[in-house]
Design a protein around this motif. Structure first.
Motif, PDB file in Angstrom:
ATOM      1  N   PHE A 580       0.818  -1.212   0.000  1.00  0.00           N
ATOM      2  CA  PHE A 580       0.000   0.000   0.000  1.00  0.00           C
ATOM      3  C   PHE A 580       0.850   1.260   0.000  1.00  0.00           C
ATOM      4  CE2 PHE A 580      -2.796  -3.239   1.891  1.00  0.00           C
ATOM      5  CZ  PHE A 580      -3.869  -3.146   1.022  1.00  0.00           C
ATOM      6  N   GLU A 581       2.156   1.105  -0.222  1.00  0.00           N
ATOM      7  CA  GLU A 581       3.033   2.259  -0.304  1.00  0.00           C
ATOM      8  C   GLU A 581       3.073   2.774  -1.736  1.00  0.00           C
ATOM      9  OE1 GLU A 581       6.825   0.998   1.097  1.00  0.00           O
ATOM     10  OE2 GLU A 581       6.192   0.804   3.195  1.00  0.00           O
ATOM     11  N   GLY A 582       3.433   4.019  -1.870  1.00  0.00           N
ATOM     12  CA  GLY A 582       3.597   4.579  -3.211  1.00  0.00           C
ATOM     13  C   GLY A 582       2.292   5.088  -3.793  1.00  0.00           C
ATOM     14  N   GLU A 583       2.430   6.014  -4.701  1.00  0.00           N
ATOM     15  CA  GLU A 583       1.253   6.632  -5.313  1.00  0.00           C
ATOM     16  C   GLU A 583       0.565   5.707  -6.312  1.00  0.00           C
ATOM     17  OE1 GLU A 583       1.864  10.666  -6.668  1.00  0.00           O
ATOM     18  OE2 GLU A 583       3.566  10.897  -5.310  1.00  0.00           O
ATOM     19  N   ASP A 584       1.294   4.712  -6.822  1.00  0.00           N
ATOM     20  CA  ASP A 584       0.719   3.811  -7.826  1.00  0.00           C
ATOM     21  C   ASP A 584       0.405   2.443  -7.221  1.00  0.00           C
ATOM     22  OD1 ASP A 584       3.327   3.108  -7.352  1.00  0.00           O
ATOM     23  OD2 ASP A 584       3.797   2.655  -9.457  1.00  0.00           O
ATOM     24  N   TRP A 585       0.041   2.414  -5.954  1.00  0.00           N
ATOM     25  CA  TRP A 585      -0.171   1.138  -5.261  1.00  0.00           C
ATOM     26  C   TRP A 585      -1.258   0.296  -5.925  1.00  0.00           C
ATOM     27  CZ3 TRP A 585      -4.852  -0.206  -3.076  1.00  0.00           C
ATOM     28  CH2 TRP A 585      -5.793   0.813  -2.957  1.00  0.00           C
ATOM     29  N   GLU A 586      -2.234   0.946  -6.556  1.00  0.00           N
ATOM     30  CA  GLU A 586      -3.337   0.195  -7.157  1.00  0.00           C
ATOM     31  C   GLU A 586      -2.944  -0.499  -8.461  1.00  0.00           C
ATOM     32  OE1 GLU A 586      -7.602   1.854  -6.427  1.00  0.00           O
ATOM     33  OE2 GLU A 586      -6.310   3.592  -6.760  1.00  0.00           O
ATOM     34  N   SER A 587      -1.902  -0.006  -9.116  1.00  0.00           N
ATOM     35  CA  SER A 587      -1.555  -0.540 -10.434  1.00  0.00           C
ATOM     36  C   SER A 587      -0.735  -1.820 -10.358  1.00  0.00           C
ATOM     37  CB  SER A 587      -0.777   0.513 -11.235  1.00  0.00           C
ATOM     38  OG  SER A 587       0.433   0.856 -10.567  1.00  0.00           O
ATOM     39  N   GLY A 588      -0.012  -2.005  -9.259  1.00  0.00           N
ATOM     40  CA  GLY A 588       0.849  -3.177  -9.157  1.00  0.00           C
ATOM     41  C   GLY A 588       0.107  -4.380  -8.618  1.00  0.00           C
ATOM     42  N   PRO A 589       0.544  -5.588  -8.958  1.00  0.00           N
ATOM     43  CA  PRO A 589      -0.105  -6.786  -8.410  1.00  0.00           C
ATOM     44  C   PRO A 589       0.225  -6.947  -6.928  1.00  0.00           C
ATOM     45  CG  PRO A 589       1.853  -7.402  -9.660  1.00  0.00           C
ATOM     46  CD  PRO A 589       1.659  -5.926  -9.864  1.00  0.00           C
ATOM     47  N   PHE A 590      -0.720  -7.481  -6.185  1.00  0.00           N
ATOM     48  CA  PHE A 590      -0.475  -7.751  -4.775  1.00  0.00           C
ATOM     49  C   PHE A 590       0.303  -9.058  -4.644  1.00  0.00           C
ATOM     50  CE2 PHE A 590      -4.248  -4.995  -4.450  1.00  0.00           C
ATOM     51  CZ  PHE A 590      -3.762  -4.075  -3.526  1.00  0.00           C
ATOM     52  N   PRO A 591       1.099  -9.191  -3.583  1.00  0.00           N
ATOM     53  CA  PRO A 591       1.846 -10.442  -3.375  1.00  0.00           C
ATOM     54  C   PRO A 591       0.902 -11.633  -3.283  1.00  0.00           C
ATOM     55  CG  PRO A 591       2.619  -8.734  -1.874  1.00  0.00           C
ATOM     56  CD  PRO A 591       1.380  -8.201  -2.532  1.00  0.00           C
ATOM     57  N   THR A 592       1.375 -12.747  -3.761  1.00  0.00           N
ATOM     58  CA  THR A 592       0.582 -13.964  -3.706  1.00  0.00           C
ATOM     59  C   THR A 592       1.517 -15.146  -3.538  1.00  0.00           C
ATOM     60  OG1 THR A 592      -1.129 -15.253  -4.849  1.00  0.00           O
ATOM     61  CG2 THR A 592       0.623 -14.327  -6.210  1.00  0.00           C
ATOM     62  N   GLN A 593       0.985 -16.271  -3.208  1.00  0.00           N
ATOM     63  CA  GLN A 593       1.806 -17.473  -3.106  1.00  0.00           C
ATOM     64  C   GLN A 593       2.220 -17.925  -4.505  1.00  0.00           C
ATOM     65  OE1 GLN A 593       0.129 -20.635  -0.795  1.00  0.00           O
ATOM     66  NE2 GLN A 593      -0.107 -19.393   1.043  1.00  0.00           N
ATOM     67  N   ASP A 594       3.369 -18.598  -4.574  1.00  0.00           N
ATOM     68  CA  ASP A 594       3.880 -19.069  -5.851  1.00  0.00           C
ATOM     69  C   ASP A 594       3.268 -20.421  -6.224  1.00  0.00           C
ATOM     70  OD1 ASP A 594       5.567 -16.887  -6.270  1.00  0.00           O
ATOM     71  OD2 ASP A 594       7.190 -17.790  -5.107  1.00  0.00           O
ATOM     72  N   PHE A 595       2.747 -20.493  -7.430  1.00  0.00           N
ATOM     73  CA  PHE A 595       2.247 -21.743  -7.991  1.00  0.00           C
ATOM     74  C   PHE A 595       2.753 -21.864  -9.418  1.00  0.00           C
ATOM     75  CE2 PHE A 595      -0.924 -21.369  -4.641  1.00  0.00           C
ATOM     76  CZ  PHE A 595      -1.151 -22.690  -4.271  1.00  0.00           C
ATOM     77  N   PRO A 596       3.200 -23.043  -9.825  1.00  0.00           N
ATOM     78  CA  PRO A 596       3.531 -23.240 -11.239  1.00  0.00           C
ATOM     79  C   PRO A 596       2.298 -23.008 -12.113  1.00  0.00           C
ATOM     80  CG  PRO A 596       4.367 -25.051  -9.896  1.00  0.00           C
ATOM     81  CD  PRO A 596       3.457 -24.247  -9.018  1.00  0.00           C
TER      82      PRO A 596
END
Length: 777
Positions: A580-596
């Motif tokens: 939620f940091e930064g002015e473009d927080w909405e444009s980036g993907p949120f962290p998620t668990q890694d899956f192939p």
């Protein structure tokens, strides 16, 4: 002897705190408030900019940003002094005094932390049992150090939701509705979050415009400034406001940065000298263990404008103050207000998380006759989705008292009694009712009569989560409530979870699919049932889940050590915070668990179909660690690519507690469910396991997963004439199977026969539905 010494140390610390706070008060009141605010906010901005340029590794190594905490702590004291002291006549700004003020603030925080340690250390027992001492310390230190673990970018979303039930009355009283007020609170938060950077951009833009003007006149800039300002009067005013934002605390001026009406701002603000309690004579005078005025009203009036001196109490204090004053201005609205608050809070879980609960059956205000008391009882919200049950008991009032835990820790404990235990007891009564019969009826109350609306069979539900839901965050009590002696897993296995509405807005972003959210709630519930294991708030739990997946198992392993009396995981929310940091927080993907990618396709097919048992199948896949997920992906990919040669392929992936049997069917070919069931049973026998989750996926050779669903794998207990072929198949599998990491692979023979099934005949998958409504779709 120890108690006496402890009291002496505590008394000395208290005396020091009172003396330091008095000195801070003298320094603050002697300086112009706008200049002082500008200085503190500038320090905050410079440190934030330095952090942005630092390497991520260095940030992790350095830990929490202490200067930002100091700034926040100091802003609260500035607010307290401005609220408590009338505006003096003669004031002058002195940077040396500011430096001294920072040093005093550091000393006061340090003394307050020592006080929390000393006064909590000898607590032998209490409402939280043997862990009361540690929890009392955590609560007191949190009171001093933490200023609301909130994400400022979500202020508007929160306010819009919780105020919408009162939209008509807000318009009547203040002239603006819920949406406008929410927009104002978001603008208030944005001004302190990004106001400095916007001011810098504005100044640079106007400076470049002035330079262009000078170049056009072929004169030095200083020679044309007066002419430029005269020609560009509005731009000159904009520059003036930007300078005020940067150097005189203008970012906190909510009269400028929001469109909220003065009447509303006045209800949220102190006038100079209005506050009389914080520095009043008595114990803890002026110390952090008095209730800071910002916890009551977040704003302060300076001249004709209103300022949000401390931005971090805006959420809770603003919400409480606004509703309190709304009722003060319209007292006849109280009964309707309470009814609307109740409806809003009861609907919030299923409403906010609608995307995570597709097709769920939601029952609000359901009644049943308690078999013990023989009286009618009510529960707020029951949610049924596939094999998962959520029971939500909502509390519409404020989450916790604003009284200091040092003055009255028992009052804080009473908040737990009022919020957590009441919700817990209501959930307990309902779960006992579910357990009283194989199937129990539920009722709506209409016109004074009880009419049956549903029947619920407990055995259908693999996961049952009792939840206590508050409007505001209840941390740290929400995560500590499991230490209450009265709070035990319901029916011996279903742990109680405490959540808040503002936390739901975060969960829905990081867990966007039903499978992700419900698997998280399974893990979260497991941790909620573990005494002596603490994460501070919901976002620490969420961060731990994203980083470690089954972090409940990691915690369980650590608790096996006899030397561990209490386990505390701290800082797990860092990946949530940074999102939620930064002015473009909405444009980036949120962290998620890694899956192939291959596993994601299978999960997507299960979610797309949502046939009975799909959440169990998703949970089984999501339980896999990194190695297991990679093994699954390889098996899926390798066998899927051979479907042009074989109508079907299958394999097993075995684990400690459960195993997967996965059948890949070439898309467009009829599934031989008899064969699927026989092969799955044989595989289960060969693995000698008690629990196997079956999944059938219809796949194209090009990698498109068209459909997937879970099915029950029957494991015979003894050999009979009817199942002899299954035992023989198991023996063949065992003889020729080869190990593949976590699973076993058996080469699949082609499907025999393509017999057509009538659309109205029972589906051979064993699901109990007609073929046309099941696999014939």
């Amino acid at each position: 002897m120890y108690d006496k010494k402890q009291k002496e140390v505590a008394a000395s610390l208290l005396k020091d705190m009172e003396a330091i706070s008095a000195s801070m008060r003298e320094l603050i009141v002697a300086m112009p408030p706008h200049d002082l605010l500008g200085y503190i906010y500038a320090q905050h901005m410079m440190k934030a900019l330095a952090d942005q340029s630092a390497a991520e590794e260095q940030r992790a190594e350095d830990g929490p940003n202490d200067l930002i905490n100091e700034n926040q702590f100091l802003l609260e004291y500035v607010h307290a002094v401005l609220a408590s002291d009338a505006d003096p006549v003669n004031v002058t700004f002195d940077e040396a005094r500011c430096t001294e003020l920072y040093e005093l603030g550091r000393k006061l925080r340090e003394k307050a932390m020592f006080f929390a340690m000393v006064t909590s250390a000898n607590t032998k027992d209490g409402v939280f049992g043997p862990d009361t001492a540690d929890i009392e310390f955590r609560v007191k230190s949190t009171w001093v150090m933490l200023r609301g673990n909130r994400y400022q970018v979500l202020e508007g979303e929160f306010y819009r939701y919780v105020l919408m039930p009162h939209d008509d009355v807000l318009k009547e009283v203040y002239g603006v509705g819920a949406a406008d007020i929410a927009e104002g609170f978001q603008a208030m938060a944005d001004a302190t979050r990004t106001g400095h950077s916007e001011a810098v951009r504005e100044i640079m833009a106007q400076f470049e415009a002035a330079q262009a003007f000078a170049a056009a006149e072929s004169k030095p800039l200083e020679n044309v400034m007066e002419a430029w300002m005269a020609t560009n009067a509005e731009q000159s005013k904009t520059v003036g406001r930007a300078i005020d934002d940067m150097f005189r605390g203008g970012v906190a001026n909510v009269s400028r940065h929001t469109r909220l009406p003065p009447t509303l701002l006045a209800d949220l603000a102190y006038q100079r000298g209005e506050e009389t309690e914080f520095f009043a004579v008595g114990d803890f005078s002026g110390t952090p263990y008095r209730t800071l005025p910002a916890r009551k009203k977040p704003l302060i009036q300076l001249g004709s404008d209103y300022y949000a001196v401390d931005p971090c109490f805006t959420r809770d204090a603003g919400y409480r103050a606004l509703l309190y004053n709304l009722l003060q201005r319209k007292p006849d609205y109280r009964k309707t207000f309470e009814d609307r608050q109740k409806q809003m809070s009861e609907a919030a879980f299923s409403d906010i998380l609608a995307a995570q609960l597709p097709g769920a059956k939601v029952f609000q205000e359901v009644y049943y006759k308690d078999p013990t008391s023989k009286q009618w009882s009510e529960n707020d919200t029951l949610i049924l989705i596939d094999d998962v049950l959520f029971l939500v008991e909502a509390k519409a009032g404020a989450a916790a008292t604003i009284a200091s835990p040092a003055l009255d820790f028992g009052r804080h404990a009473q908040s737990v009694q009022d919020l957590v235990l009441k919700a817990y007891k209501q959930c307990e009564r309902f779960f006992n009712y579910l357990n009283s019969e194989d199937e129990v009826p539920l009722y709506y109350r209409t016109g004074g009569r009880y009419e049956e609306c549903a029947r619920v069979c407990r055995s259908v539900y693999r996961v049952m989560v009792p939840i206590g839901l508050t409007v505001e965050s209840f941390s740290p009590f929400s995560t500590y409530c499991k230490e209450l002696p009265q709070v035990e897993p319901l029916l011996g296995q279903h742990a109680f979870v405490s959540l808040s509405i503002d936390e739901l807005f975060v969960l829905k972003r990081f867990l966007p699919t039903p499978g992700e959210f419900i698997h998280y709630m399974e893990v979260r519930q497991a941790v909620a049932g573990m005494r002596r294991a603490h994460l501070f708030d919901e976002f620490d739990h969420l961060g731990a889940y994203l980083k470690k997946n089954r972090f409940d198992q990691d915690i369980a392993d650590e608790l096996k050590d006899d030397k561990v009396n209490m386990l505390i995981w701290d800082g797990m929310s860092d990946i949530i915070d940074r999102s939620f940091e930064g002015e473009d927080w909405e444009s980036g993907p949120f962290p998620t668990q890694d899956f192939p990618e291959e596993v994601l396709k299978l999960l997507g097919a299960l979610d797309g179909n949502r046939a009975s048992g799909w959440l169990l199948a998703e949970s089984s896949i999501r339980n896999l660690g990194g190695e297991g997920r990679n093994d699954l992906a390889k098996m899926l990919s390798d066998l899927r690519q051979t479907l042009n040669l074989h109508p079907a392929r299958y394999f097993t992936l075995s684990g400690d507690s459960e195993s997967l049997f996965i059948w890949l069917q070439r898309h467009g070919r009829l599934i031989d469910w008899t064969k699927v069931n026989d092969k799955a049973s044989a595989a289960a026998l060969s693995l000698k396991v008690s629990n196997v989750i079956g999944i059938v996926a219809e796949v194209s050779g090009d990698g498109i997963y068209h459909r997937a669903q879970s099915f029950s794998v029957h494991i015979p207990k003894e050999r009979t004439e009817e199942n002899a072929h299954i035992y023989e198949g198991a023996a063949r599998v065992a003889n020729r199977a080869r190990s593949v990491n976590l699973g076993l692979q058996e080469k699949v023979m082609p499907v025999v026969g393509d017999k057509k099934i009538g659309r109205n005949e029972p589906c051979p998958c064993g699901g109990g539905k007609k073929y046309k409504r099941c696999h014939g779709r």
